[in-house]
Motif scaffolding. Structure first.
Motif, PDB file in Angstrom:
ATOM      1  N   LYS A   1       0.800  -1.219   0.000  1.00  0.00           N
ATOM      2  CA  LYS A   1       0.000   0.000   0.000  1.00  0.00           C
ATOM      3  C   LYS A   1       0.838   1.276   0.000  1.00  0.00           C
ATOM      4  CE  LYS A   1      -3.871  -2.156   2.343  1.00  0.00           C
ATOM      5  NZ  LYS A   1      -4.957  -2.031   1.400  1.00  0.00           N
ATOM      6  N   GLY A   2       2.039   1.240   0.566  1.00  0.00           N
ATOM      7  CA  GLY A   2       2.870   2.442   0.629  1.00  0.00           C
ATOM      8  C   GLY A   2       3.521   2.741  -0.715  1.00  0.00           C
ATOM      9  N   ASN A   3       3.845   4.015  -0.935  1.00  0.00           N
ATOM     10  CA  ASN A   3       4.540   4.406  -2.159  1.00  0.00           C
ATOM     11  C   ASN A   3       6.019   4.060  -2.017  1.00  0.00           C
ATOM     12  OD1 ASN A   3       5.057   5.537  -4.637  1.00  0.00           O
ATOM     13  ND2 ASN A   3       5.327   7.592  -3.806  1.00  0.00           N
ATOM     14  N   LYS A   4       6.545   3.252  -2.930  1.00  0.00           N
ATOM     15  CA  LYS A   4       7.935   2.795  -2.941  1.00  0.00           C
ATOM     16  C   LYS A   4       8.291   1.973  -1.705  1.00  0.00           C
ATOM     17  CE  LYS A   4       9.544   6.564  -5.807  1.00  0.00           C
ATOM     18  NZ  LYS A   4      10.521   7.625  -5.981  1.00  0.00           N
ATOM     19  N   THR A   5       7.286   1.372  -1.059  1.00  0.00           N
ATOM     20  CA  THR A   5       7.516   0.561   0.138  1.00  0.00           C
ATOM     21  C   THR A   5       6.661  -0.696   0.076  1.00  0.00           C
ATOM     22  OG1 THR A   5       7.901   2.551   1.449  1.00  0.00           O
ATOM     23  CG2 THR A   5       7.410   0.544   2.655  1.00  0.00           C
ATOM     24  N   VAL A   6       7.251  -1.826   0.450  1.00  0.00           N
ATOM     25  CA  VAL A   6       6.493  -3.064   0.622  1.00  0.00           C
ATOM     26  C   VAL A   6       6.799  -3.596   2.012  1.00  0.00           C
ATOM     27  CG1 VAL A   6       6.349  -3.711  -1.801  1.00  0.00           C
ATOM     28  CG2 VAL A   6       8.306  -4.454  -0.474  1.00  0.00           C
ATOM     29  N   ILE A   7       5.839  -4.313   2.589  1.00  0.00           N
ATOM     30  CA  ILE A   7       6.042  -4.974   3.875  1.00  0.00           C
ATOM     31  C   ILE A   7       6.281  -6.445   3.581  1.00  0.00           C
ATOM     32  CG2 ILE A   7       5.071  -5.469   6.133  1.00  0.00           C
ATOM     33  CD1 ILE A   7       5.553  -2.502   5.635  1.00  0.00           C
ATOM     34  N   VAL A   8       7.402  -6.968   4.073  1.00  0.00           N
ATOM     35  CA  VAL A   8       7.814  -8.343   3.801  1.00  0.00           C
ATOM     36  C   VAL A   8       7.791  -9.126   5.103  1.00  0.00           C
ATOM     37  CG1 VAL A   8       9.672  -9.792   2.911  1.00  0.00           C
ATOM     38  CG2 VAL A   8       9.275  -7.548   1.909  1.00  0.00           C
ATOM     39  N   ARG A   9       7.104 -10.290   5.090  1.00  0.00           N
ATOM     40  CA  ARG A   9       7.087 -11.164   6.259  1.00  0.00           C
ATOM     41  C   ARG A   9       8.160 -12.240   6.072  1.00  0.00           C
ATOM     42  NH1 ARG A   9       1.937 -13.754   6.556  1.00  0.00           N
ATOM     43  NH2 ARG A   9       2.862 -15.432   5.379  1.00  0.00           N
ATOM     44  N   VAL A  10       9.054 -12.346   7.061  1.00  0.00           N
ATOM     45  CA  VAL A  10      10.133 -13.335   7.049  1.00  0.00           C
ATOM     46  C   VAL A  10       9.853 -14.342   8.153  1.00  0.00           C
ATOM     47  CG1 VAL A  10      12.603 -13.691   7.363  1.00  0.00           C
ATOM     48  CG2 VAL A  10      11.780 -11.652   6.171  1.00  0.00           C
ATOM     49  N   GLU A  11       9.771 -15.623   7.800  1.00  0.00           N
ATOM     50  CA  GLU A  11       9.507 -16.674   8.786  1.00  0.00           C
ATOM     51  C   GLU A  11      10.805 -17.389   9.143  1.00  0.00           C
ATOM     52  OE1 GLU A  11       6.418 -19.264   7.460  1.00  0.00           O
ATOM     53  OE2 GLU A  11       4.876 -17.752   7.831  1.00  0.00           O
ATOM     54  N   LYS A  12      10.963 -17.666  10.431  1.00  0.00           N
ATOM     55  CA  LYS A  12      12.148 -18.360  10.940  1.00  0.00           C
ATOM     56  C   LYS A  12      11.698 -19.527  11.795  1.00  0.00           C
ATOM     57  CE  LYS A  12      14.301 -13.885  11.463  1.00  0.00           C
ATOM     58  NZ  LYS A  12      14.784 -12.878  12.378  1.00  0.00           N
ATOM     59  N   ASN A  13      12.464 -20.600  11.810  1.00  0.00           N
ATOM     60  CA  ASN A  13      12.206 -21.730  12.697  1.00  0.00           C
ATOM     61  C   ASN A  13      13.161 -21.646  13.879  1.00  0.00           C
ATOM     62  OD1 ASN A  13      10.138 -22.956  11.258  1.00  0.00           O
ATOM     63  ND2 ASN A  13      11.568 -23.997   9.908  1.00  0.00           N
ATOM     64  N   ILE A  14      12.604 -21.529  15.069  1.00  0.00           N
ATOM     65  CA  ILE A  14      13.380 -21.390  16.299  1.00  0.00           C
ATOM     66  C   ILE A  14      13.134 -22.619  17.171  1.00  0.00           C
ATOM     67  CG2 ILE A  14      13.757 -19.922  18.326  1.00  0.00           C
ATOM     68  CD1 ILE A  14      14.334 -18.489  15.725  1.00  0.00           C
ATOM     69  N   MET A  15      14.215 -23.180  17.750  1.00  0.00           N
ATOM     70  CA  MET A  15      14.049 -24.325  18.635  1.00  0.00           C
ATOM     71  C   MET A  15      13.659 -23.850  20.036  1.00  0.00           C
ATOM     72  SD  MET A  15      16.667 -27.318  19.825  1.00  0.00           S
ATOM     73  CE  MET A  15      16.857 -28.088  18.256  1.00  0.00           C
ATOM     74  N   HIS A  16      12.618 -24.454  20.604  1.00  0.00           N
ATOM     75  CA  HIS A  16      12.177 -24.116  21.952  1.00  0.00           C
ATOM     76  C   HIS A  16      13.239 -24.610  22.933  1.00  0.00           C
ATOM     77  CE1 HIS A  16       9.830 -24.071  25.653  1.00  0.00           C
ATOM     78  NE2 HIS A  16       8.996 -23.244  25.028  1.00  0.00           N
ATOM     79  N   PRO A  17      13.651 -23.758  23.895  1.00  0.00           N
ATOM     80  CA  PRO A  17      14.752 -24.135  24.782  1.00  0.00           C
ATOM     81  C   PRO A  17      14.457 -25.315  25.711  1.00  0.00           C
ATOM     82  CG  PRO A  17      13.807 -22.031  25.441  1.00  0.00           C
ATOM     83  CD  PRO A  17      13.171 -22.406  24.143  1.00  0.00           C
ATOM     84  N   VAL A  18      13.191 -25.518  26.078  1.00  0.00           N
ATOM     85  CA  VAL A  18      12.854 -26.597  27.004  1.00  0.00           C
ATOM     86  C   VAL A  18      12.355 -27.828  26.253  1.00  0.00           C
ATOM     87  CG1 VAL A  18      11.358 -27.273  28.911  1.00  0.00           C
ATOM     88  CG2 VAL A  18      12.336 -24.978  28.863  1.00  0.00           C
ATOM     89  N   TYR A  19      11.406 -27.629  25.349  1.00  0.00           N
ATOM     90  CA  TYR A  19      10.756 -28.765  24.683  1.00  0.00           C
ATOM     91  C   TYR A  19      11.500 -29.260  23.444  1.00  0.00           C
ATOM     92  CZ  TYR A  19       7.007 -27.363  27.758  1.00  0.00           C
ATOM     93  OH  TYR A  19       6.275 -27.028  28.872  1.00  0.00           O
ATOM     94  N   LYS A  20      12.494 -28.529  22.986  1.00  0.00           N
ATOM     95  CA  LYS A  20      13.325 -28.922  21.842  1.00  0.00           C
ATOM     96  C   LYS A  20      12.518 -29.146  20.567  1.00  0.00           C
ATOM     97  CE  LYS A  20      16.842 -29.022  24.609  1.00  0.00           C
ATOM     98  NZ  LYS A  20      17.524 -27.798  24.845  1.00  0.00           N
ATOM     99  N   LYS A  21      11.405 -28.462  20.445  1.00  0.00           N
ATOM    100  CA  LYS A  21      10.614 -28.529  19.217  1.00  0.00           C
ATOM    101  C   LYS A  21      10.820 -27.222  18.451  1.00  0.00           C
ATOM    102  CE  LYS A  21       6.852 -31.599  20.306  1.00  0.00           C
ATOM    103  NZ  LYS A  21       5.422 -31.788  20.149  1.00  0.00           N
ATOM    104  N   TYR A  22      10.690 -27.302  17.139  1.00  0.00           N
ATOM    105  CA  TYR A  22      10.840 -26.112  16.321  1.00  0.00           C
ATOM    106  C   TYR A  22       9.524 -25.352  16.246  1.00  0.00           C
ATOM    107  CZ  TYR A  22      15.506 -27.354  14.940  1.00  0.00           C
ATOM    108  OH  TYR A  22      16.845 -27.631  14.959  1.00  0.00           O
ATOM    109  N   ILE A  23       9.609 -24.053  16.463  1.00  0.00           N
ATOM    110  CA  ILE A  23       8.452 -23.168  16.452  1.00  0.00           C
ATOM    111  C   ILE A  23       8.654 -22.165  15.329  1.00  0.00           C
ATOM    112  CG2 ILE A  23       7.109 -21.506  17.778  1.00  0.00           C
ATOM    113  CD1 ILE A  23       8.421 -22.732  20.287  1.00  0.00           C
TER     114      ILE A  23
END
Length: 79
Positions: free
Chosen positions: A14-36
């Motif tokens: 919607k912005g002029n000369k601007t876009v909003i970009v969503r970047v997804e990352k997989n982070i390991m949970h410190p206790v449960y060791k599952k990726y979030i």
């Protein structure tokens, strides 16, 4: 210090000369060791207004362009 490069998806153009970009990352949970899945939204400079919602793009860190923009869209070549 090297500049960061992220792959993401355009979620707003919607912005002029601007876009909003969503970047997804997989982070390991410190206790449960599952990726979030975590996501961040970055305002990126798009000088020709050529990217639309849903496009996959690469963004690179740069000098501050405005109050919220410190990223430039590199393009959507093979990601």
């Amino acid at each position: 210090m090297p500049r960061r490069i992220f792959n993401g998806t355009v979620v707003s153009d919607k912005g002029n000369k601007t876009v909003i970009v969503r970047v997804e990352k997989n982070i390991m949970h410190p206790v449960y060791k599952k990726y979030i899945k975590r996501s961040c939204r970055y305002a990126a400079h798009d000088p020709e207004n050529q990217y639309k919602i849903g496009d996959s793009v690469k963004i690179i860190e740069t000098r501050p362009i405005s109050k919220t923009k410190s990223w430039i869209v590199l393009g959507n070549e093979t990601l």
